[in-house]
Scaffold this motif. Sequence first.
Motif, PDB file in Angstrom:
ATOM      1  N   GLY A   1      -0.467 -51.818  -1.599  1.00 47.51           N
ATOM      2  CA  GLY A   1      -0.965 -50.346  -1.000  1.00 47.51           C
ATOM      3  C   GLY A   1       0.672 -49.472  -0.613  1.00 47.51           C
ATOM      4  N   MET A   2       1.320 -49.634  -1.951  1.00 48.52           N
ATOM      5  CA  MET A   2       2.169 -49.110  -2.093  1.00 48.52           C
ATOM      6  C   MET A   2       2.032 -47.768  -2.895  1.00 48.52           C
ATOM      7  SD  MET A   2       5.821 -50.083  -4.226  1.00 48.52           S
ATOM      8  CE  MET A   2       4.982 -49.624  -5.948  1.00 48.52           C
ATOM      9  N   LEU A   3       2.693 -46.327  -2.301  1.00 49.85           N
ATOM     10  CA  LEU A   3       2.696 -45.249  -3.096  1.00 49.85           C
ATOM     11  C   LEU A   3       3.765 -45.006  -3.695  1.00 49.85           C
ATOM     12  CD1 LEU A   3       0.636 -43.747  -0.141  1.00 49.85           C
ATOM     13  CD2 LEU A   3       0.285 -44.200  -2.250  1.00 49.85           C
ATOM     14  N   THR A   4       3.492 -44.191  -5.084  1.00 49.13           N
ATOM     15  CA  THR A   4       4.918 -43.966  -5.320  1.00 49.13           C
ATOM     16  C   THR A   4       4.862 -41.839  -5.310  1.00 49.13           C
ATOM     17  OG1 THR A   4       4.601 -45.316  -7.524  1.00 49.13           O
ATOM     18  CG2 THR A   4       5.970 -43.100  -7.938  1.00 49.13           C
ATOM     19  N   ALA A   5       6.766 -41.797  -4.730  1.00 47.87           N
ATOM     20  CA  ALA A   5       7.076 -40.747  -4.673  1.00 47.87           C
ATOM     21  C   ALA A   5       7.909 -39.964  -5.470  1.00 47.87           C
ATOM     22  CB  ALA A   5       8.053 -40.923  -2.681  1.00 47.87           C
ATOM     23  N   VAL A   6       7.280 -39.007  -6.076  1.00 46.78           N
ATOM     24  CA  VAL A   6       7.967 -37.679  -6.570  1.00 46.78           C
ATOM     25  C   VAL A   6       8.424 -36.689  -6.002  1.00 46.78           C
ATOM     26  CG1 VAL A   6       7.599 -36.814  -9.152  1.00 46.78           C
ATOM     27  CG2 VAL A   6       6.922 -39.287  -8.986  1.00 46.78           C
ATOM     28  N   VAL A   7       9.902 -36.653  -5.848  1.00 44.98           N
ATOM     29  CA  VAL A   7      10.225 -35.108  -5.074  1.00 44.98           C
ATOM     30  C   VAL A   7      10.574 -33.719  -6.407  1.00 44.98           C
ATOM     31  CG1 VAL A   7      10.955 -37.376  -4.040  1.00 44.98           C
ATOM     32  CG2 VAL A   7      12.215 -36.492  -5.759  1.00 44.98           C
ATOM     33  N   LEU A   8      10.413 -33.430  -4.930  1.00 46.68           N
ATOM     34  CA  LEU A   8      10.838 -32.081  -5.617  1.00 46.68           C
ATOM     35  C   LEU A   8      12.399 -31.452  -4.431  1.00 46.68           C
ATOM     36  CD1 LEU A   8      10.530 -29.018  -7.334  1.00 46.68           C
ATOM     37  CD2 LEU A   8       8.979 -28.144  -5.567  1.00 46.68           C
ATOM     38  N   HIS A   9      13.208 -31.575  -5.822  1.00 49.70           N
ATOM     39  CA  HIS A   9      14.487 -31.357  -5.217  1.00 49.70           C
ATOM     40  C   HIS A   9      14.833 -29.499  -4.823  1.00 49.70           C
ATOM     41  CE1 HIS A   9      15.456 -35.869  -5.908  1.00 49.70           C
ATOM     42  NE2 HIS A   9      15.943 -35.302  -4.342  1.00 49.70           N
ATOM     43  N   PRO A  10      15.923 -29.142  -3.836  1.00 48.35           N
ATOM     44  CA  PRO A  10      16.282 -27.678  -4.500  1.00 48.35           C
ATOM     45  C   PRO A  10      16.626 -27.705  -5.777  1.00 48.35           C
ATOM     46  CG  PRO A  10      17.687 -28.635  -2.282  1.00 48.35           C
ATOM     47  CD  PRO A  10      16.678 -29.567  -2.733  1.00 48.35           C
ATOM     48  N   PRO A  11      16.637 -26.302  -6.337  1.00 48.13           N
ATOM     49  CA  PRO A  11      17.615 -26.337  -7.723  1.00 48.13           C
ATOM     50  C   PRO A  11      18.841 -26.012  -7.196  1.00 48.13           C
ATOM     51  CG  PRO A  11      16.000 -23.939  -6.896  1.00 48.13           C
ATOM     52  CD  PRO A  11      16.207 -24.724  -5.604  1.00 48.13           C
ATOM     53  N   ARG A  12      19.167 -25.402  -6.177  1.00 45.79           N
ATOM     54  CA  ARG A  12      21.120 -26.371  -5.850  1.00 45.79           C
ATOM     55  C   ARG A  12      21.895 -26.727  -4.769  1.00 45.79           C
ATOM     56  NH1 ARG A  12      20.097 -20.770  -7.222  1.00 45.79           N
ATOM     57  NH2 ARG A  12      21.269 -19.332  -9.398  1.00 45.79           N
ATOM     58  N   PHE A  13      22.436 -27.146  -4.660  1.00 43.91           N
ATOM     59  CA  PHE A  13      23.208 -27.998  -3.760  1.00 43.91           C
ATOM     60  C   PHE A  13      23.244 -27.313  -2.471  1.00 43.91           C
ATOM     61  CE2 PHE A  13      25.223 -29.517  -7.531  1.00 43.91           C
ATOM     62  CZ  PHE A  13      24.117 -30.827  -7.318  1.00 43.91           C
ATOM     63  N   GLY A  14      23.135 -28.112  -1.478  1.00 49.96           N
ATOM     64  CA  GLY A  14      23.259 -27.051  -0.175  1.00 49.96           C
ATOM     65  C   GLY A  14      22.035 -26.029   0.047  1.00 49.96           C
TER      66      GLY A  14
END
Lengths: 152, 719
Positions: free
Chosen positions: B216-229
């Motif tokens: 049942g596992m799902l794979t997560a792919v993420v969108l991070h912000p372009p800049r730190f903080g």
Amino acid sequence: MTPLSVNGKPMQVDADADTPLLWALRDHLDMTGTKFGCGMSLCGACTVHVDGKPVRSCVTPLSAVIGRRVSTIEAIGATRAGKAVQAAWVAENVPQCGYCQSGQVMSATALLASNQNPSDAQIDAAMSGNICRCATYPRIRAAIKRAAKALA
Amino acid sequence: MITNISRRNFIKAGGALVLAVHFGETKAQFSSLAFSPNAFVRIDSTGIVTVTVKHLEMGQGTYTGLPTLVAEELDADWSQMRVEPAPADAKRYNNLFWGEAQGTGGSSSLPNSYEQLRQAGAAARAMLVGAAAERWGVPASEITVSKGVLEHPKSKRKARFGELAAAASTQLVPQSPKLKEPKDFVYIGKASPTRTDARAKSNGAAIFTQDLKLPGMLTAVVLHPPRFGAKLNSFDAAKARAIKGVEGVVPFSTPVTTGVAVLAKDYWTAKKGRDALTAEWDESGAFRLGSAELMAEYKRLAVTPGAVARKDGDPERALRGAARTLEAAFEFPYLAHAAMEPMNCVVSLGAGTCEVWTGEQFQTIDQMQVASLLDLKPEQVKLNMLFAGGSFGRRANPKSDFLLEAAAIARAIHGAAPVKLVWGREDDMRAGFYRPMYYHALEAGLDAQGVITAWRHTIVGQSILAGTAFEPMMVKNGVDATSVEGASNLPYAIPNLAVELHSPKVGVPVQWWRSVGSTHTAYATEVFIDELARAANKDPVQLRLALLGKHARHRGVLELAAKQAGWGKPLGKDRARGVAVHESFGTFVAQVVEVSRRKEGIKIDRVVCAVDCGVAVNPQIVAMQMESGIGYGLSAALSGAITLKEGLVEQSNFHDYAVLRMNQAPRIEVHIVPSKEKPSGVGEPATPVIAPALANALLALEGKPMRALPLTVQGVTFA
């Protein structure tokens, strides 16, 4: 459904034809020996053979391999060259973290299947598309030469 | 990375080992199952010896070195040895150099385990011998053990471990089993058994986090912000949700990272979903500077007084009185670890439980931080350690960045499915936690005879330890020990010497990177020493030897490398050698690099490496780690650089973050100094030596000092 031939067996993959072969192997066929490293054909961790030639599966869509023979790390030991390469890899203590080694073995096997006595320059040419961050390169070179001797 | 925090803890834990018995619930259970005299060794009725390894195997060979210690004292046959990863349990499986914390780092796996696992093996051996003595009715002293066979020569009786496992489990666990004399070693320093993981890593069978699949596992792919903080303001998931197979789109936030995750049964679908997301970010608190502005600020700081890491004599006065002075400044960029396996983590949540699977360097810290995020107790977080596809320090994140991210995403879907967080290469390369950028300014004074009388060294760069659990222990008087290691303990006899540090706070996440402070201090000090040798018209090896008076182990590796490299023998036109020597993590390494000028550029023809790591338990693994450290260090020396522009990371994948490949990998010869000292680690110490040795070869070849890394940025072309 996309029909494939993997390691001599016909298989059906429930994925769009634009899906890279890498993810069909890993996520749909549960063959996880082929690795994801860059997704852009830059590191070689995903190397498989298509009709005996080394191919980066991360940029090879399923549509490009319909009707062709795909071979992976899971079955390459059944070939003469693949068996010799894997034995040499163990004898030379090549792997460290091991993550890139499926791709290295596939590239080395393709080289030796077509050239049983490669020169250093030919090894460079065949293997420089495969990155190893543990830098096992000297041992990969030694193992290819050991396998070549075993195949001679 | 982390030095021996408490020797007392080591002794205490070492002594407690044999008391930490975990026999099963009943003896009867063991009569049919396995014999397990302590938390590290289990012998079953078929004779298989399983060693529980408390350290992560990330390539450095711990799954071979540690069972070697058990096999040695147990007198087992190598073919019967197996390995299993330890669970997270700081009481039983702590790193003896770190007090009550479990973890892998600082090239400490083998050194901290050296006596612990030998004792574990010796205890098991004594109990097997005791069982045989009882069964055969003979004195234990007359029984010999070799290659997994117990024998009573007088009565010609023999038994294998498996036959005696059940009986051995009823024996008393010896309090302080006698360890072998080094002269009796069969494996240690001798046989170099083949790696236990070599086969599985040659045929695709080894399981990494990337390969784990749960029902049942799902794979997560993420969108991070372009800049730190930056923080997430809003996002539009409509296009992502419209993609067939996308099962969820959730925002997440941890104390370290923030973003939006797309979940699907497979990576490719999740990635297509992620690529279809749009998001608005609040960048009011984001880092917006570039590398150039940062370096300008570091240069400004370097001429102001810093925190004092070391002061001998009166350097200012000695510089004023010197016959001549020399100055040099060195610049180092941010570096990504770029392990082959991009960061990832699997998390499965239950009612009051959390189970984690990952390549795990910092069990105790990760367990606490995941528990804190999820409002659980640490013991409710179960960690499963898998092979790591490289790490180089990245999987020892004191802030547990990617683990927390996986846990937060699993929580965001209310634990509805196990979640495998998979970062793409670009996510990995742009996630920060880099080796910090540094600026070094050095000044030295020479007397009329060319003797170095004064040395002033100022280092500017972010503190790795600031804001981590390590800060209270390892930042003293404003000096982060990891920023100055290799510089503040400069081994050269210079009477007037100062090392100062500035640790500016910068919004780019930083972390240790294979050999940590030495990655930059070894370069600045060893290249500057060569520049001084050149100014004084002295041979670089002879000058170092003269300055290394009481440092016999530095001298030992330097002399061995020089001898094996043929130092001083003419090389001919367009060829040159360079040398460097450095200690890190208690291990001493010297390297001599040979280069030649070719039509296509500079070719690195040969690297001769000498290492003194005390007892070399597995000489072949020592050689492998020297080769690996040299290759890793060369990647950084030649082309490694993460640069920022207006807060954006400019690199994303291996096309713009080039690393060493087969065609540029030099021939490497490794020579090990014979030693009776306790073993020290080998995973890191070769890394920092190669760049200065190479730069010194280029100095000898071209006459031009190399004052910044990577060298390709200095205009050097490599063949």
